[in-house]
Design an enzyme around this catalytic site. Structure first.
Site, short mmCIF file in Angstrom:
data_model
loop_
_atom_site.label_atom_id
_atom_site.label_comp_id
_atom_site.label_asym_id
_atom_site.label_seq_id
_atom_site.Cartn_x
_atom_site.Cartn_y
_atom_site.Cartn_z
N TRP A 196 0.84 -1.20 0.00
CA TRP A 196 0.00 0.00 0.00
C TRP A 196 0.88 1.26 0.00
O TRP A 196 0.39 2.35 0.20
CB TRP A 196 -0.89 0.00 1.24
N CYS B 265 -6.64 -4.60 -1.67
CA CYS B 265 -7.79 -5.45 -1.35
C CYS B 265 -8.55 -5.97 -2.59
O CYS B 265 -8.88 -7.14 -2.66
CB CYS B 265 -8.73 -4.76 -0.38
N HIS C 13 -13.52 -1.33 1.23
CA HIS C 13 -12.74 -2.56 1.32
C HIS C 13 -13.49 -3.63 0.53
O HIS C 13 -14.71 -3.72 0.61
CB HIS C 13 -12.54 -2.97 2.77
N ASP D 279 -12.19 -13.45 3.09
CA ASP D 279 -11.38 -12.27 2.82
C ASP D 279 -9.92 -12.67 2.79
O ASP D 279 -9.40 -13.21 3.76
CB ASP D 279 -11.62 -11.21 3.91
N TYR E 67 -6.56 4.97 0.03
CA TYR E 67 -7.94 4.47 0.17
C TYR E 67 -8.13 3.79 1.51
O TYR E 67 -9.25 3.49 1.93
CB TYR E 67 -8.31 3.54 -0.99
#
Lengths: 744, 744
Positions: free
Chosen positions: B298, B333, B392, B415, B575
Site C-alpha cells: 500500500w 484489497c 474494502h 477475505d 484508500y
C-alpha cells in the site's frame, strides 16, 4: 546436549525476504501495530501546555518526586498478597483486578488542595489511552476512569498509593512514571527499569471478575502455583508416570513467556484476553510455520538435539528459546504439553497437562480409524495407514468463554502438538471441554478435532478381490479409553474421562454422537452383525528384557463347535502406534467346543530375543490378533499394547535441607542388560532447588554402575523434588526422583 | 512489468531448514499425508490373486481393453451437460453429483454373464478406498458402493458407461483406469494422462445435494460462469467502477487453482469440503506466512512489481504464481478479492466480489475507531492512529454450513486481504453473512472481524491536560455505509447492505449489537448529549486537476445564538484512510443566529495547486471539520471523502468479430495535465478473446496523445469485453473498455 545454534545471519534475511522486496506499512496503516511488549519511544519528560518563551521554567515550589518505592521484595505486601512471591524476578509482579501499593517520596508533603499528580502506566509502543496501553491513575477516586487509585497513607513527604488495575487489563510488562502537573506543563520522572512492573492474570479475582477466575481453591493452587508436575503415559491399564519441572517461577521464565508472545507478534491490545493468548501460544509452542519454541521429532534420530524422552523440565527449553529465538530440538506430545503448561501457569492462567489413552490423532475430525484385513482376515499392513496413539498429552486451561454463548466456559482444551492433517492447522484450541462432551462441536476453536481424538471408532475392513472394502467389525470403545491428570494437592491420579464423554453405551452417548454428526463430524454408519465368538488378549506387566506368555482368550457363545483361523502379529511400535518392526507372527487354528461361555486359552511365548534388538523409543509392543470363523465367516479381532517397564534411576540427596546451604545429589544407575549403553545422557534438576544439569556417558558396559554427584544450593523453602532422567538410543525414558523439604 | 523472479535455490533450502535438521515423519505417522493432487505411485498393471508359477499367464479369451474414449470435447455430451465447455483445457472436466459418460472399446463384445471389469478412479498419493481417494465403479448397480455406475449403451465391442460421482466427493484431478478381472488376477490399463479428469463442485446439483447448490439460476450463472467482473470503489455517494477479467476458464487457470491447494498442503481428503477449501484459500491468496499468491503493498512504491491499480485481470497473476510458486507483486484489497473470486468460480464454488464503503479494517473485532481531538476540538493527528478504509473489497461464496447449526448456510464472507491486527490471522472466513446480520458472531470463522468491519462506531475523544480522554461524539452510521456487488446478469449494481445490517436506528439493529456484545465484541458504551448544532459537508463530484468549493453547512436548532470555533483539515489520503499529506487548514469562527433550522453555509475554496502536487494512489481527498460551540462546549464534527475523477482510456476494436479471425484493438490516451507522465504502464485483455498484453511508455508529455494498437484472435463466441488500464506514479487507475460480441 546440543541446542540448534543460531543460523548464519544471512539465513534470517534471506528467509524473510523470499517474499521480497520488503514492503513498508506506509499507506496501509497510520503506524505499525504494537505487537511487542518492548517499551517504545519514551514518554516525554516535559510536556508543555503552550509554547514557552525559553524551555521549561525554573521550578519554584512545585511538587517534585525524590523517590519511588515499588514495594517489590518477595516479603513485602505486594508479592505476598498477589501470590507472586515465588517468582525469581527482580521486578514488581502483581495480578490484575487486585490492588497493589506504591510509595512516593516527594520534596515536601503532598497537598491535595493544590498539588496535582498521576501515576502513569504504559505498555508497548505508541501507548494510547483509548487502547488501554496508556493509563494515568490519580490519587482522587473520581478522576480515575480505567484503573482505581487512592491514597492509602501519607506520612511527612511519603505518600503510599493503592492502584487497582482493571480485571480485564492487558497482561505483560508495564513502564511506570510519576507525572506532576505544573502551570507550564506536565513533568515526569525519568524512564527507570527498576520501576517497571509485570501485571498477570488473576485466578483469585472473583470481584472484579477476571475471566480466568477459578473458584476451587485446591485446583487453583495446583494449576497456577505448583511447579511439580506428573505426566502420565504408557497404557490405560498399565499407566506409567514421569515427573516434570514446570519451573514457571524460575529466573527468566516470565520474560521468556512474554518473548514468545512478541515472537508471535500478538498485538498488545489482545494480551488481556486469555482466549487469544492461549490460541496464539498453541501455535507458538511448536515451531511449525512460525519459528516457535519446539521442533517435533518422532523419528528416533535425535543426533542434533535432545531426545524428547530426555528432558526433565521446561526451564532449559524456554531459556534456550528466549536466548535468540531459535526453535529447540526436540519434542513429542508430552514435551509440547509440559512447556505449554509452564507458559500458561507463569502468566497466571490455570492449566494442567492431561493424557488421553488411545488417542485418534491426525484424523482431521473424521470419526474413524481404519484397519484393513485381507480376504483371510489377516491385517494388511501395506494398506493400513491410520494409527492410534497409545496416548496423547494436551493441556487444559481454565477460563470464561466470553466469545461463546453461556455455559461453555471452564476447562478448555489447547494442544500445541502440531496436527498433521488438520488443514495445515498447527494450533489447536481453546476448545470447550463441556462442548466436546455434549457434541456441540460448532463452537471455536477446533472442537471437531478434539472430539475425534476421544470418540473415534476403530473400523476393521475386509478387502475383496475387486478392491472394494466391507466393514466387518467396529470397535467403539477403544479410542479415548481413559483421560488422566494429576490430582490437585496430591501425587495421585484424577480420572477426568467423564468430563469428555458420557458412559460407553449410555443413551446420552448416542445423542452426543448424533449431535456431533449434525455438525459434519463423519463416522462409520454400518454396524456389522454381533459376534458369537469373542476374542480377548488380557493385559500384562512386563519388565524390559523379560520373556512373557501372551494369552489369547476365545469365547464361544454360539452353542455349536467353532473353528477360528487366527493370525497374531506382534510389532514394536512407537507411542504413536506406528509399527517399527514385526517381532512375531503366528497363525494358530483354534477349535472351540460349545462350552458354557468360559474361555479357551491359547498361549504364545514371547522371548526377550524376539524384541530386545528391535526396541524403539518408549519400548511399546503391540499385539493384534484377527481371525475368521470357518463356519460363519465372522471376523474376530483383539488388540493389546504392552509397555515394557524400565529400570529406575536411584536418586539420593545429602546435606541439611536449608535455604542457601549447599547439598549434594547423587544419581545412580546399573546396566543390568547384556549389551552396553552408548552416548547416555543423564539429567537432573529441581524447582527452586537446582537448575538443570546434565552429563554424558559415552559408554556404560553391561553390569557396570554409574554414579554422578552434583552439588546444589536450595533457593527457596518448602517441598520440592529432584528429578533425574537417563536416556540413550537403546534405552529411553529411564527416570528417578527424590523428595526434599527445604527449611528456612 | 517485473514479476519477482525465483530466489536462488539456496534461499529456499535455507529458509525451510532454519528449523533444522530436517526431521523425517518416521514414527510420527505410517506414511506422509496426501496433500498434493499430483498422482503418486502408479496402480499396478497386474495384481495377482495368488503366487503364479511364472508371471502372468498368456491371455486367452479374457476381456481386453483396446481403447477408452473420455468424450471430453467441448461439443460432446459431458462438458455440455456439466457446464464446463468454456474451460480452455484438454482434459475431461465434469461436476460431482451428476452423471458423465465414458466409452470403452474391448477386444470383443462385453458379456455381463462372465466378464467382470471396473473403472477405477484415483486421486493423490496412496489412494485408499476407505478415504474416498480410490473408487472402483462397476457396470452393475448393486456392486457400486461409493459412486454410481451403469451401462448406458453397448454396440458391438463398444460399451458406454455412465458414472455418477458422489455429490460430496473430493474435487480435483483424478486418474482413471479400466481394470479387468481374470482368474489369475486384475489386469489394468496403463497410466495415461489423456484419461485423467477433473471433478469440480456442482452448484446445479440439488439431488444429489452438493453443498454448494445454488437455487437462483441468475445468481448461479453470474457467480460461476461469468468471467467479466465489475468491482466498485470510490465513495458510497460517488461510486466508481472498474472492470475485471476473472478469466476462470482461461488456459492453465484450473491447474493453477489446484496448484494453490497443493502449495497450501491442503490434505486431499479435505478437498470435497467447500468450507475447508475456502478457508485455506483465504490464507493462500495472500503471501503472508505461507508464500501464497499475492504480496500486499500500500506504500505507493511498486518499483519491483506491478502496481495494484495496474492489473486488469487475474489470469496474468495466477499463471505467474503457478509457474514456480513465487508470490506475485503487488496487491491491494480488490486484487486479493478478484483473484480469490477466480479461484472459487474456477472450482465451481459460487462467488462474488463485494465492496464495503467505509470499512473499519484492522480493528480486531473491536467496535470502535478512535479520532482524538485536542482541548480546542482540533484533530490531534499525532495521537489519532486508527483509520477507516474508504472502501474494502472481500468475497462472498455460497455454500451450506454443515459444520454449523441450521440456518447459517448461504452467502459466506471470505477475505484474503491480510488482517494486520487480528491475532496474526492472515486468513478470514468463511463467516456466515446471516450470522453477521444477526450478531451471532460466536460461530466460526472470524465473524467478529467482519461484524466490526460493517458495524464499528466512530468515536471522537477530547483529550484533557492530564492525558485522560472523554468521548464527545459517537458516529454510529459512518462505518459500513453501503455494501455493493455486481447485479446478476447485468452491469448494474446490487445494494446488499441489508444482508449485513438491519436499518440504522431500528429496534433489530440495537438487539443485534447487544447480541454481538454478549459474544465479546467490545464497543463504546457512553452516548454523549445530543447536539443542538449540527454540521454537514455535502458531497461533490470533482475531476482530477479541477478546483472546487467545499461547503460547510451548519444547522443551529438551539433557538439561541451559537458561536462555533471550527477547524477544517484537508488531506490527501490513501484508500485505507491513512493521510499522506495535509493540503488545507482553516479555522473559521462561525456565528449562528437562531434561525428556523436552515443552514448557515461556509464555503472553502480548494484550488488545483493545493492538491495536485501531493496526490497518491487513487487520488482521494479527505476533509474533516471539527469544532467547539463556545456557549455550550459541545463538539461538532463532519467528514467527507472526495474521490477525484480520472480521465478515461479510449478503447476501440476493428475487424469482424468472429471466432479465430484476427481483430485489432486500439487504446488511446491524451495527457491533458500540465505535467508529463513517466513510466506509464498500459494493459489490455479480454476473456476468451485476448490474453493480457502490456506496454510501457517512458514519457507522455503534456498535451500529447498515445495510441497503441494490438491484434488478437477471439477464441470463443459470445459476449466479451476488452479492458484496458493506464497506470503510473502520478496517475493511477485510469481505465477504459469496449464490449465485443463474437459470432461463430
Amino acid at each position: 546436549m546440543a541446542e540448534p545454534k543460531a543460523p548464519l545471519p544471512a539465513t534470517e534475511t534471506m528467509a524473510t525476504t523470499r517474499v521480497r522486496p520488503q514492503v513498508s506499512i506506509r499507506g496501509r496503516s497510520v503506524g505499525p501495530i504494537a505487537s511487542s511488549n518492548a517499551v517504545g519511544e519514551e514518554v516525554p519528560e516535559f510536556e508543555p501546555f503552550m509554547l514557552l518563551p525559553r524551555g521549561p521554567p525554573p521550578l519554584t515550589d512545585y511538587l517534585d518526586v525524590w523517590d519511588v518505592n515499588m514495594l517489590k521484595e518477595p516479603e513485602e505486601v505486594n508479592k505476598q498478597q498477589h501470590h507472586t512471591d515465588r517468582y525469581a524476578n527482580e521486578g514488581l509482579i502483581v495480578r490484575r483486578g487486585q490492588e497493589f501499593q506504591i510509595s512516593i517520596t516527594f520534596n515536601r508533603p503532598h497537598d491535595p488542595s493544590k498539588d496535582q499528580f498521576a501515576l502513569e502506566f504504559v505498555i508497548g509502543a505508541t501507548p494510547q489511552y483509548s487502547k488501554g496501553t496508556y493509563i494515568p491513575v490519580f490519587p482522587s477516586e473520581e478522576r480515575n476512569k480505567l484503573w482505581g487509585g487512592r491514597v492509602l497513607d501519607t506520612s511527612d513527604n511519603v505518600l503510599t498509593m493503592g492502584i487497582l488495575p482493571r480485571a480485564d487489563c492487558i497482561v505483560g510488562k508495564y513502564g511506570m512514571y510519576v507525572a506532576v502537573v505544573t502551570p507550564y506543563g506536565i513533568r515526569r520522572t525519568k524512564k527507570d527499569p527498576s520501576r517497571e512492573l509485570y501485571i498477570l492474570f488473576n485466578p483469585w479475582s472473583f470481584f472484579p471478575d477476571d475471566s480466568v477466575y477459578l473458584e476451587d481453591g485446591a485446583e487453583r493452587t495446583e494449576c497456577v502455583l505448583n511447579e511439580l508436575g506428573i505426566i502420565y503415559h504408557g497404557a490405560y491399564d498399565d499407566v506409567s508416570e514421569r515427573s516434570w519441572n514446570y519451573g514457571q517461577f524460575e529466573f527468566g521464565i516470565l520474560d521468556a513467556c512474554l518473548f514468545i508472545m512478541d515472537k508471535g507478534a500478538l498485538p498488545i491490545t489482545n494480551r488481556g484476553d486469555p482466549v487469544k493468548i492461549a490460541r496464539k501460544a498453541s501455535a507458538m509452542i511448536n515451531s511449525k510455520d512460525d519459528e516457535g519454541v519446539l521442533v517435533g521429532n518422532w523419528s528416533g534420530d535425535y543426533m542434533y538435539g535432545v531426545a524428547p524422552t530426555s528432558w526433565t523440565g521446561s526451564v532449559e527449553i524456554l531459556l534456550s528459546y528466549a536466548n535468540g529465538g531459535d526453535p529447540v530440538c526436540y519434542a513429542q506430545c508430552w514435551v509440547y504439553a509440559a512447556v505449554f503448561n509452564t507458559f500458561l501457569r507463569c502468566l497466571g492462567i490455570p492449566a494442567r497437562v492431561v493424557t488421553n489413552f488411545f488417542s485418534a490423532h491426525d484424523n482431521d475430525g473424521n470419526l474413524k480409524t481404519d484397519i484393513l484385513l485381507d480376504e483371510n482376515g489377516k491385517v494388511d499392513r501395506s494398506r493400513t495407514r491410520d494409527s492410534i496413539w497409545n496416548y496423547h498429552c494436551w493441556n487444559e486451561c481454565y477460563m470464561a468463554r466470553l466469545d461463546l454463548p453461556e455455559g461453555f466456559g471452564g476447562w478448555q482444551v489447547v494442544d500445541a502438538t502440531p496436527q498433521e492433517t488438520s488443514d495445515g492447522m498447527y494450533r489447536c484450541g481453546p476448545a470447550s471441554v463441556y462442548a466436546i462432551k455434549h457434541g456441540m462441536v460448532c463452537y471455536p476453536f477446533d472442537a471437531p478435532f478434539v472430539f475425534a481424538e476421544v470418540n473415534s471408532d476403530v473400523v476393521f475392513y475386509q478387502r475383496s478381490r475387486d478392491g472394494t472394502l466391507t466393514p466387518v467389525k467396529v470397535n467403539t470403545s477403544h479410542v479415548g479409553r481413559l483421560v488422566l491428570t494429576k490430582a490437585p494437592g496430591s501425587n495421585g491420579r484424577s480420572d477426568i474421562t467423564s468430563m469428555y464423554k458420557f458412559p460407553e453405551g449410555s443413551a446420552e452417548e448416542r445423542t452426543v454422537l448424533e449431535k456431533a454428526e449434525e455438525y459434519g463430524v463423519r463416522r462409520q454408519d454400518v454396524t456389522p452383525p454381533v459376534a458369537d465368538v469373542a476374542l480377548d488378549i488380557p493385559s500384562l506387566e512386563v519388565k524390559v528384557g523379560a520373556g512373557f506368555d501372551l494369552a489369547l482368550d476365545f469365547r464361544n457363545s454360539s452353542g455349536q463347535r467353532r473353528t477360528v483361523e487366527a493370525y497374531t502379529n506382534g510389532y514394536v511400535v512407537y507411542y504413536t502406534g506406528v509399527p517399527s518392526a514385526e517381532i512375531l507372527f503366528q497363525s494358530p487354528t483354534v477349535t472351540l467346543d460349545p462350552r458354557a461361555g468360559d474361555a479357551e486359552r491359547k498361549v504364545i511365548k514371547v522371548r526377550p530375543e524376539d524384541y530386545m534388538g528391535k526396541l524403539v523409543e518408549q519400548a511399546n509392543l503391540h499385539f493384534i490378533t484377527t481371525g475368521k470363523v470357518k463356519e460363519t465367516g465372522q471376523i474376530v479381532t483383539a488388540m493389546r499394547v504392552i509397555t515394557l517397564h524400565k529400570p529406575r534411576l536411584l536418586v539420593q540427596v545429602a546435606g541439611t535441607p536449608r535455604v542457601s546451604e549447599e547439598m549434594l545429589v547423587t544419581v545412580q544407575f546399573t546396566n543390568d542388560f547384556k549389551f552396553s549403553l552408548e552416548n547416555v545422557h543423564v539429567r537432573v534438576e529441581g524447582p527452586g532447588v537446582m537448575s538443570p544439569h546434565n552429563k554424558l556417558y559415552r559408554l556404560i558396559a553391561p553390569g557396570t554402575t554409574i554414579s554422578w554427584t552434583e552439588s546444589f544450593i536450595p533457593r527457596r523453602q518448602g517441598p520440592s523434588k529432584l528429578m533425574a532422567s537417563l536416556d540413550c538410543h537403546a534405552l529411553r525414558q529411564v527416570t528417578g526422583e527424590v523428595d526434599v523439604h527445604i527449611e528456612n
